[in-house]
Design a protein around this motif. Structure first.
Motif, PDB file in Angstrom:
ATOM      1  N   GLU A   7     -36.716  -3.559 -80.578  1.00  0.00           N
ATOM      2  CA  GLU A   7     -35.958  -2.554 -81.534  1.00  0.00           C
ATOM      3  C   GLU A   7     -37.010  -1.774 -82.249  1.00  0.00           C
ATOM      4  N   THR A   8     -38.129  -2.583 -82.704  1.00  0.00           N
ATOM      5  CA  THR A   8     -39.126  -1.576 -83.559  1.00  0.00           C
ATOM      6  C   THR A   8     -40.400  -1.354 -82.527  1.00  0.00           C
ATOM      7  N   PRO A   9     -40.624  -0.287 -82.001  1.00  0.00           N
ATOM      8  CA  PRO A   9     -41.373   0.000 -80.974  1.00  0.00           C
ATOM      9  C   PRO A   9     -42.652   0.110 -81.554  1.00  0.00           C
ATOM     10  N   GLU A  10     -43.562  -0.715 -82.185  1.00  0.00           N
ATOM     11  CA  GLU A  10     -44.780  -0.666 -82.645  1.00  0.00           C
ATOM     12  C   GLU A  10     -45.833  -0.563 -81.617  1.00  0.00           C
ATOM     13  N   VAL A  11     -46.870   0.259 -81.832  1.00  0.00           N
ATOM     14  CA  VAL A  11     -47.799   0.629 -80.938  1.00  0.00           C
ATOM     15  C   VAL A  11     -49.149   0.296 -81.518  1.00  0.00           C
ATOM     16  N   TYR A  12     -50.253   0.294 -80.877  1.00  0.00           N
ATOM     17  CA  TYR A  12     -51.661   0.198 -81.645  1.00  0.00           C
ATOM     18  C   TYR A  12     -51.998   1.300 -82.478  1.00  0.00           C
ATOM     19  N   ALA A  13     -51.962   1.330 -83.428  1.00  0.00           N
ATOM     20  CA  ALA A  13     -52.330   2.480 -84.527  1.00  0.00           C
ATOM     21  C   ALA A  13     -53.547   3.318 -83.940  1.00  0.00           C
ATOM     22  N   MET A  14     -54.659   2.304 -83.441  1.00  0.00           N
ATOM     23  CA  MET A  14     -55.982   2.937 -83.306  1.00  0.00           C
ATOM     24  C   MET A  14     -55.940   2.979 -81.908  1.00  0.00           C
ATOM     25  N   LEU A  15     -54.919   3.087 -81.003  1.00  0.00           N
ATOM     26  CA  LEU A  15     -55.126   3.271 -79.580  1.00  0.00           C
ATOM     27  C   LEU A  15     -54.484   4.575 -79.285  1.00  0.00           C
ATOM     28  N   THR A  16     -55.028   5.332 -78.220  1.00  0.00           N
ATOM     29  CA  THR A  16     -54.238   6.958 -77.962  1.00  0.00           C
ATOM     30  C   THR A  16     -53.076   6.270 -76.949  1.00  0.00           C
ATOM     31  N   VAL A  17     -52.150   7.331 -76.761  1.00  0.00           N
ATOM     32  CA  VAL A  17     -51.302   7.087 -75.588  1.00  0.00           C
ATOM     33  C   VAL A  17     -51.585   6.769 -74.311  1.00  0.00           C
ATOM     34  N   TRP A  18     -52.598   7.358 -73.829  1.00  0.00           N
ATOM     35  CA  TRP A  18     -53.422   7.339 -72.691  1.00  0.00           C
ATOM     36  C   TRP A  18     -53.883   5.603 -72.545  1.00  0.00           C
ATOM     37  N   GLU A  19     -54.558   5.270 -73.704  1.00  0.00           N
ATOM     38  CA  GLU A  19     -55.351   4.025 -73.760  1.00  0.00           C
ATOM     39  C   GLU A  19     -54.165   2.764 -73.455  1.00  0.00           C
ATOM     40  N   HIS A  20     -53.038   2.864 -74.117  1.00  0.00           N
ATOM     41  CA  HIS A  20     -51.915   2.164 -73.894  1.00  0.00           C
ATOM     42  C   HIS A  20     -51.790   1.736 -72.538  1.00  0.00           C
ATOM     43  N   LEU A  21     -51.495   3.058 -71.723  1.00  0.00           N
ATOM     44  CA  LEU A  21     -51.174   3.007 -70.520  1.00  0.00           C
ATOM     45  C   LEU A  21     -52.613   2.238 -69.586  1.00  0.00           C
ATOM     46  N   ALA A  22     -53.704   2.690 -69.978  1.00  0.00           N
ATOM     47  CA  ALA A  22     -54.678   2.270 -69.164  1.00  0.00           C
ATOM     48  C   ALA A  22     -54.965   0.647 -69.299  1.00  0.00           C
ATOM     49  N   PHE A  23     -54.629   0.216 -70.599  1.00  0.00           N
ATOM     50  CA  PHE A  23     -54.604  -1.198 -70.616  1.00  0.00           C
ATOM     51  C   PHE A  23     -53.785  -1.970 -70.095  1.00  0.00           C
ATOM     52  N   VAL A  24     -52.391  -1.623 -69.874  1.00  0.00           N
ATOM     53  CA  VAL A  24     -51.252  -2.125 -69.201  1.00  0.00           C
ATOM     54  C   VAL A  24     -51.876  -1.937 -67.705  1.00  0.00           C
ATOM     55  N   ALA A  25     -52.329  -0.948 -67.466  1.00  0.00           N
ATOM     56  CA  ALA A  25     -52.595  -0.658 -65.794  1.00  0.00           C
ATOM     57  C   ALA A  25     -53.638  -1.645 -65.338  1.00  0.00           C
ATOM     58  N   ARG A  26     -54.899  -2.017 -66.309  1.00  0.00           N
ATOM     59  CA  ARG A  26     -56.019  -2.941 -66.263  1.00  0.00           C
ATOM     60  C   ARG A  26     -55.171  -4.507 -66.116  1.00  0.00           C
ATOM     61  N   SER A  27     -54.446  -4.696 -67.110  1.00  0.00           N
ATOM     62  CA  SER A  27     -53.900  -5.985 -67.213  1.00  0.00           C
ATOM     63  C   SER A  27     -53.013  -6.468 -66.004  1.00  0.00           C
ATOM     64  N   ALA A  28     -52.250  -5.354 -65.385  1.00  0.00           N
ATOM     65  CA  ALA A  28     -51.507  -5.517 -64.525  1.00  0.00           C
ATOM     66  C   ALA A  28     -52.132  -5.557 -62.862  1.00  0.00           C
ATOM     67  N   GLY A  29     -53.491  -5.266 -63.186  1.00  0.00           N
ATOM     68  CA  GLY A  29     -54.089  -5.358 -62.014  1.00  0.00           C
ATOM     69  C   GLY A  29     -53.729  -4.090 -61.022  1.00  0.00           C
ATOM     70  N   LEU A  30     -53.550  -2.943 -61.379  1.00  0.00           N
ATOM     71  CA  LEU A  30     -53.019  -1.926 -60.514  1.00  0.00           C
ATOM     72  C   LEU A  30     -54.070  -1.214 -59.686  1.00  0.00           C
ATOM     73  N   ALA A  31     -53.582  -1.075 -58.514  1.00  0.00           N
ATOM     74  CA  ALA A  31     -54.656  -0.428 -57.570  1.00  0.00           C
ATOM     75  C   ALA A  31     -55.155   0.648 -58.025  1.00  0.00           C
ATOM     76  N   ALA A  32     -56.242   1.027 -57.612  1.00  0.00           N
ATOM     77  CA  ALA A  32     -56.789   2.599 -58.149  1.00  0.00           C
ATOM     78  C   ALA A  32     -55.815   3.765 -57.604  1.00  0.00           C
ATOM     79  N   GLY A  33     -55.872   4.656 -58.368  1.00  0.00           N
ATOM     80  CA  GLY A  33     -54.887   5.787 -58.399  1.00  0.00           C
ATOM     81  C   GLY A  33     -53.710   5.795 -59.369  1.00  0.00           C
ATOM     82  N   TRP A  34     -53.725   4.639 -59.986  1.00  0.00           N
ATOM     83  CA  TRP A  34     -52.618   4.365 -61.078  1.00  0.00           C
ATOM     84  C   TRP A  34     -52.766   5.618 -61.884  1.00  0.00           C
TER      85      TRP A  34
END
Lengths: 219, 516
Positions: free
Chosen positions: A63-90
């Motif tokens: 309900e309260t969509p908190e994000v990291y104050a000190m991370l950019t939008v792109w870095e949030h996506l990059a973090f999730v991509a690395r965590s989920a082990g997405l293949a190159a080209g993500w």
């Protein structure tokens, strides 16, 4: 406390969890995504019982969509991509999602500069990027301005059209009616009704509103 | 793990960039870093006098060892009871879960992060204490040994929480809870015995056949066995997560949520009411600014545990006073005891104004505070006194009891008036500092240093005047009166300054502190 709650969710379906405050909607979501341990019961996906790490299959947008104050939008996506082990080209897929969610111009903005709607979209984009086939939205429209609400409704519909199964909790009946294919009405941890919106309308009949039926069921 | 490392690296990079891009923050961080560098240089390299080994006298070693065990036991007790905060927010836990990270990976990462972030968070405070505790010209190697020992001891403290929490969920809750609190009690007894001196500590140590001070001395002497043993313990505590942390996500999430909710409650609505002294028609509410005193008194009486906590504080300070009085007679060289007492006084000096800043931030952000017709000066004066009397009386019991126990009538008589005035004045300083630095960013780092320097500059004039009065032969009473007068005048001036600032910028200051 939830008791005897059981339901199925079809691919591409939007299922609404409707109930007054304290009915157990958020508790249900926390159990589903693995952040709360149910005393008993199983959660299955495509016939397989899911374990403790089911967050990668069933993802929650709180309900309260908190994000990291000190991370950019792109870095949030990059973090999730690395965590989920997405293949190159993500990155291409991530850019496509940002464009679709209207976040492309904000990709290098820090989380602390984003509005609630933007934070919500960032989390949804990250979650969709991870490839979760089931999304849970906890009271998603609260705190959004009318334009933000419309954008989110369109987004939820487009995600469902793309085959993602969606559950959303709300206690606002109009929202549920506008978005959901089917509704589960909860009261004190128990499902008191599981019906389609059309069935609920039929139950209301002439001269009564859906709100009347809802209040009757949860009284 | 790579993804989590990327997350922390990005997080830290943006923090550093935010400091780099803000001239004000940079102006605070540069002298802060220089000060830390100066302490490290002066304690390790810059020697002009003969070297002195950094050792701790035996009774003090027992006290330090006892205190460490007490804190360690409390940590174990709290962790076994489920009081651990591991995630930064509940949203972080959800993001980790959504990102498809395995619960075991998350648990191991939380353990490492706790260790790493605790270090950076407390580094400044650690250096301050070290600068106070270390002799002026120590042997560099002895300082390095003390640093390594302190680092390892802190690492044990930081890493024991999660394994205990995870073990507790596997049926070990009650044994660990009782064990933890028993250890805390035993540690407190050793700490007290050490302060009271050899007449009390010797029979206890002979009975127990164990002295926590022996471990402290071994570590400071650079015993390989003790140092490696502590390092192995830290490694084991970290490694244990691999066996205990699987499938722990729901419990980690629940515990973090509980702690975060409790922190929010403490910060925003610290007074949970209980039913006892409530009345629908209060007998008498003073008018004007004095109504704030009434509000504070009602909160003090109705707040759950606040009155009891105050009584515990009074008892603890009285106990400290007695311990120092008896210890001074018993110790062959009481100077370490006085250093310990002085360090405690410095901590009070730092944290008393800090508490006032936090409390005022809460009150200023409430619209009801701004509805009064009394002047802001009056309200701030009443507000500071409403908070100060409790701390002042409680703290004053230490010198009062020390004076009575040592037969020093002068100390006993001047104790409470001096501490009460000092505490009120420090609360006023806290209000003034809040008026200047409302933003809690960097509060534990350079802003804390600045607060410390301001506090020293604030207390110094009163100390100088009091010392001069004592030196010219006017006696302790005149010195105490001079101290009280100077602190009182300073407090009044700061209240004037603060009310001017709040009148000009009150709403924006409250907004800044709330928004951050």
């Amino acid at each position: 406390m939830l008791d005897g709650l059981g339901f199925t969710l079809e691919r591409g379906e939007v299922l609404g969890l409707l109930g007054p405050n304290g009915a157990g909607k958020t508790t249900t979501f926390l159990c589903l995504c693995g952040l709360l341990r149910p005393e008993s019961g199983t959660i299955r996906f495509e016939g397989k019982t899911l374990g403790g790490d089911r967050g990668r299959t069933i993802s929650l947008i709180p309900e309260t969509p908190e994000v990291y104050a000190m991370l950019t939008v792109w870095e949030h996506l990059a973090f999730v991509a690395r965590s989920a082990g997405l293949a190159a080209g993500w990155e291409d897929r991530a850019l496509e999602l940002l464009a679709r969610f209207g976040l492309l111009a904000r990709r290098d903005d820090l989380g602390q500069t984003l509005s609630k709607g933007m934070r919500q979209k960032t989390l949804i984009a990250a979650t969709v990027l991870a490839g979760a086939p089931v999304l849970l939205f906890d009271e998603p429209l609260i705190g959004l301005d009318p334009l933000g609400q419309r954008e989110l409704r369109d987004l939820i519909r487009s995600l469902a059209a793309a085959g993602i199964s969606i559950m959303m909790s709300t206690h606002i009946i109009d929202q549920a009616e506008a978005l959901c294919d089917r509704l589960i009405i909860m009261k004190a941890g128990i499902a008191v009704a599981s019906v389609s919106v059309a069935e609920l309308r039929a139950q209301a009949g002439a001269g009564r509103t859906l709100e009347d039926v809802f209040l009757e069921l949860t009284a | 793990m790579g993804a989590l490392a990327y997350l922390e690296w990005s997080y830290a990079r943006h923090h550093l960039l935010a400091i780099w891009r803000s001239p004000l923050r940079l102006a605070l961080w540069v002298p802060y870093a220089l000060l830390i560098g100066f302490f490290i240089y002066s304690r390790l390299l810059g020697h002009h006098a003969p070297y002195v080994s950094f050792v701790v006298a035996k009774p003090l070693a027992t006290t330090i060892g006892g205190l460490y065990l007490a804190v360690l036991g409390a940590t174990v007790g709290f962790a076994a009871g489920g009081r651990v905060a591991l995630f930064r927010s509940s949203a972080e836990a959800i993001l980790f879960s959504n990102a498809g990270l395995r619960p075991l990976t998350i648990a191991i990462w939380l353990q490492f992060r706790k260790l790493a972030t605790s270090w950076t968070r407390w580094l400044g405070g650690f250096v301050y204490l070290f600068a106070i505790a270390a002799p002026h010209d120590p042997r560099p190697l002895s300082v390095v040994r003390a640093l390594v020992a302190a680092a390892l001891a802190l690492a044990v403290q930081m890493t024991i929480e999660l394994p205990v929490f995870l073990l507790a969920r596997n049926g070990w809750r009650e044994p660990l809870r009782y064990g933890g609190w028993t250890l805390a009690a035993v540690g407190a007894v050793f700490a007290a015995a050490g302060i009271f001196g050899s007449r009390v500590s010797q029979p206890l140590l002979a009975f127990a056949h164990v002295d926590p001070g022996a471990a402290v001395s071994l570590l400071l002497r650079g015993s390989t066995f003790a140092t490696v043993g502590l390092a192995v313990l830290v490694a084991c505590l970290i490694a244990s997560i691999a066996f205990l942390g699987d499938d722990a996500m729901p419990e980690l999430f629940a515990a973090s949520q509980q702690m975060l909710a409790s922190q929010r409650r403490r910060a925003k609505a610290p007074r949970q009411l209980f039913n006892a002294p409530k009345s629908s028609e209060p007998a008498h509410i003073p008018t004007g600014a004095l109504a704030l005193l009434w509000k504070d008194w009602v909160g003090f009486r109705r707040g759950r545990g606040i009155f009891r906590l105050w009584l515990v504080g009074c008892t603890a300070w009285a106990f400290c006073g007695a311990a120092v009085a008896f210890g001074a007679l018993e110790w062959s060289d009481p100077s370490p005891l006085y250093t310990l007492a002085a360090t405690t006084a410095v901590l009070v000096l730092i944290f008393a104004p800090y508490g006032a800043s936090v409390g005022l931030a809460n009150d200023l952000s409430k619209p009801i505070f701004w509805l009064s017709r009394s002047s802001l000066q009056e309200r701030l004066a009443a507000w500071t006194f409403g908070r100060a009397w409790r701390g002042g009386v409680s703290l004053g019991l230490a010198p009062l009891v020390a004076g009575i126990a040592s037969g020093d009538a002068q100390l006993a008589i001047i104790s409470v008036p001096v501490t009460l005035t000092m505490y009120w004045s420090l609360q006023a300083l806290g209000v003034g500092l809040y008026a200047i630095f409302p933003n809690p960013i960097d509060a534990r780092g350079p802003v804390m240093m600045l607060r410390l320097l301001c506090t020293i500059a604030y207390v110094l004039p009163a100390c100088i005047v009091a010392t001069l009065c004592a030196l010219v032969g006017s006696g302790a009473y005149a010195a105490a009166l001079a101290f009280v007068l100077v602190m009182g005048i300073e407090g009044w001036l700061v209240v004037q300054f603060s009310s001017f600032r709040f009148n000009e910028y009150g709403a924006s200051i409250a907004t800044i502190s709330r928004a951050t």
